[in-house]
Design a protein around this motif. Structure first.
Motif, mmCIF file in Angstrom:
data_model
loop_
_atom_site.group_PDB
_atom_site.id
_atom_site.type_symbol
_atom_site.label_atom_id
_atom_site.label_comp_id
_atom_site.label_asym_id
_atom_site.label_seq_id
_atom_site.Cartn_x
_atom_site.Cartn_y
_atom_site.Cartn_z
ATOM 1 N N CYS A 44 0.820 -1.216 0.000
ATOM 2 C CA CYS A 44 0.000 0.000 0.000
ATOM 3 C C CYS A 44 0.855 1.268 0.000
ATOM 4 N N GLY A 158 -3.800 -2.842 2.548
ATOM 5 C CA GLY A 158 -3.988 -1.427 2.879
ATOM 6 C C GLY A 158 -4.374 -1.242 4.337
ATOM 7 N N CYS B 44 -7.978 3.568 0.836
ATOM 8 C CA CYS B 44 -7.092 2.448 1.194
ATOM 9 C C CYS B 44 -7.113 2.175 2.692
#
Lengths: 296, 48
Positions: A44, A158, B44
């Protein structure tokens, strides 16, 4: 030996590509020029330590643009790394793969290689690639902007590498937590629990990056070569393979992550990294052939 | 000749990769990636 080398490579690569300590300490992310490029694994770019970008996040960023542009840069990136390494990236260079490998070492539960209905579930990663990364990123809107659907609704990397360290160090972000965070945290928890019992469930069933690299496995530069003529069919490699592949499938199958466990398990050393026919005629081969011939 | 026959598939893949990457870079796609990557991605981390 192979196991130790792989773990060392995995750890070093993860530490080097996520070494921005200032970010971890202050709840911020790296904003320098290295983020023009992507790391090959699922990492991420909102991880406070990340120096480079995530390939799936980058692909979605291009698909999220207004109008439609073919994401040439990321297609090129996948061709480049896929043609060179195939799913070697998953086995050796992916931080989230490393996390799952470490979880699988925890000595609880009876270990299993695959989930029930594996033969159907293994296509899940292609569905994720097509529906969440592709269609989702082009057609799902949040307000007037397109959303990176895979990152938003599924990606456990993430949550683990980005959300948890950022939220624990940054109070203003922590105050904004809502239902979406708990949804993603639930997915992460499920993957963590499954990883303790099953080998890399996220990589086998859900990872869109693994789906892409798997398409290159058949012809990538890095292969596991099987010297068929020396094989004694003991099936030690098949028992060692964590993805439950047969000897004919090892290396060529999109499921093979080139972890090298088959190479280590082979008592006759007839599996090795390299390309077809590369070791033919070496002195080592000749000696082994002679030895086998003398024994028979 | 033998080298080319044995290695042409991955070599063509690498070549295609480099060309596509260069086309993408020329279209400014790396800058789009950078702009996204240097901001905290709220989606995210499960906030946005």
């Amino acid at each position: 030996m192979m196991k130790k080398i792989r773990l060392t490579v995995q750890l070093l690569f993860t530490i080097i590509t996520n070494g921005y300590t200032y970010g971890f300490l202050n709840g911020k992310i790296y904003r320098g020029g290295l983020k023009y490029v992507c790391v090959p694994g699922l990492n991420c770019y909102s991880c406070p330590g990340a120096f480079a970008s995530c390939p799936i996040g980058a692909l979605q960023a291009l698909l999220n643009q207004q109008g439609f542009q073919i994401p040439f840069a990321m297609i090129g990136f996948f061709f480049l790394f896929g043609s060179l390494l195939g799913r070697f990236v998953c086995g050796w260079l992916c931080p989230f793969g490393l996390v799952q490998d470490l979880l699988h070492k925890i000595p609880v539960f009876r270990k299993k290689k695959t989930l029930p209905f594996h033969r159907y579930l293994k296509y899940g990663k292609y569905a994720v690639l097509l529906l969440l990364v592709g269609v989702g990123s082009m057609f799902l809107f949040g307000g007037f902007a397109k959303v990176p659907a895979f990152c938003k609704y599924l990606c456990p990397s993430g949550t683990l590498l980005g959300a948890i360290p950022l939220l624990s160090a940054n109070e203003s972000l922590r105050s904004q937590i809502g239902g979406l965070f708990f949804w993603k945290f639930g997915i992460l928890l499920l993957i963590v629990i499954l990883s303790i019992k099953y080998f890399r469930p996220f990589c086998q069933y859900l990872c869109p990056l693994g789906a892409i690299y798997g398409l290159f496995n058949r012809f990538s530069l890095v292969q596991i070569h099987w010297e068929k003529e020396r094989c004694i069919s003991c099936k030690a490699c098949e028992r060692a393979c964590p993805a439950a592949l047969s000897i004919a499938e090892i290396s060529r199958s999109p499921e093979c992550i080139r972890c090298g466990k088959c190479i280590e398990a082979c008592p006759e050393a007839c599996l090795h990294f390299g390309r077809s026919g590369k070791r033919e005629g070496t002195s080592e081969n000749i000696n082994l052939h002679t030895k086998k011939g003398a024994e028979s | 000749m033998g080298f080319w026959r044995k290695n042409r598939q991955w070599l063509c893949g690498v070549l295609a990769g480099v060309i596509l990457l260069a086309i993408g870079a020329a279209q400014g796609q790396l800058a789009v990636i950078w702009q996204k990557a240097v901001m905290i991605c709220m989606e995210c981390i499960g906030i946005g």
